[in-house]
Design a protein around this motif. Sequence first.
Motif, PDB file in Angstrom:
ATOM      1  N   ASP A  53     -42.081  33.684 -28.079  1.00  0.00           N
ATOM      2  CA  ASP A  53     -43.514  33.994 -28.069  1.00  0.00           C
ATOM      3  C   ASP A  53     -44.311  32.899 -28.767  1.00  0.00           C
ATOM      4  O   ASP A  53     -45.387  32.506 -28.298  1.00  0.00           O
ATOM      5  CB  ASP A  53     -43.790  35.342 -28.728  1.00  0.00           C
ATOM      6  N   ALA A  54     -43.795  32.383 -29.883  1.00  0.00           N
ATOM      7  CA  ALA A  54     -44.465  31.281 -30.591  1.00  0.00           C
ATOM      8  C   ALA A  54     -44.447  30.018 -29.742  1.00  0.00           C
ATOM      9  O   ALA A  54     -45.436  29.269 -29.697  1.00  0.00           O
ATOM     10  CB  ALA A  54     -43.803  31.025 -31.941  1.00  0.00           C
ATOM     11  N   MET A  55     -43.344  29.770 -29.056  1.00  0.00           N
ATOM     12  CA  MET A  55     -43.273  28.610 -28.159  1.00  0.00           C
ATOM     13  C   MET A  55     -44.308  28.738 -27.044  1.00  0.00           C
ATOM     14  O   MET A  55     -44.999  27.773 -26.719  1.00  0.00           O
ATOM     15  CB  MET A  55     -41.871  28.476 -27.561  1.00  0.00           C
ATOM     16  N   SER A  56     -44.388  29.933 -26.469  1.00  0.00           N
ATOM     17  CA  SER A  56     -45.349  30.164 -25.379  1.00  0.00           C
ATOM     18  C   SER A  56     -46.779  29.968 -25.841  1.00  0.00           C
ATOM     19  O   SER A  56     -47.580  29.318 -25.154  1.00  0.00           O
ATOM     20  CB  SER A  56     -45.182  31.583 -24.823  1.00  0.00           C
ATOM     21  N   ALA A  57     -47.109  30.519 -27.002  1.00  0.00           N
ATOM     22  CA  ALA A  57     -48.473  30.390 -27.527  1.00  0.00           C
ATOM     23  C   ALA A  57     -48.810  28.929 -27.805  1.00  0.00           C
ATOM     24  O   ALA A  57     -49.913  28.466 -27.475  1.00  0.00           O
ATOM     25  CB  ALA A  57     -48.635  31.228 -28.795  1.00  0.00           C
ATOM     26  N   ALA A  58     -47.875  28.195 -28.399  1.00  0.00           N
ATOM     27  CA  ALA A  58     -48.117  26.782 -28.704  1.00  0.00           C
ATOM     28  C   ALA A  58     -48.293  25.972 -27.422  1.00  0.00           C
ATOM     29  O   ALA A  58     -49.209  25.144 -27.327  1.00  0.00           O
ATOM     30  CB  ALA A  58     -46.972  26.218 -29.537  1.00  0.00           C
TER      31      ALA A  58
END
Length: 125
Positions: free
Chosen positions: A53-58
């Motif tokens: 999820d953090a990868m996607s948001a970034a």
Amino acid sequence: MYTVGIEREFFAQHYLVGADFGAENQPHTHAYRVEFRLSGDGLDRHGFLADIDAMSAALDEVLDGVHDRTLNDLPAFEGLNPSIEHLARILCCALRPRFCDGRLRRITVTIRESPHAWAAYTEPL
């Protein structure tokens, strides 16, 4: 070594400069596909290498700066031919500071501008 990745598609325009690249010298649009990967040796206590999820948001945030834009006009491309090689490096460098976990060893961004043409850039973390 473990690797986890996500993909997105975005549209951007560019035109190549500095030589006779035929039709590529004229402004045109690509439907780019970007793959963002993180690699490392160990997993956290939940069995994850990185938070997807953090990868996607970034990645979404970084792509907001190039989506539906003309790459030649962006400050990151000043003095550069807006090749997919440069685009892969620029996106990788924008994502890198967000993922400095001690377990992570490598970040890679791969850009496809067609089913047959791609470039990748990898940096150690």
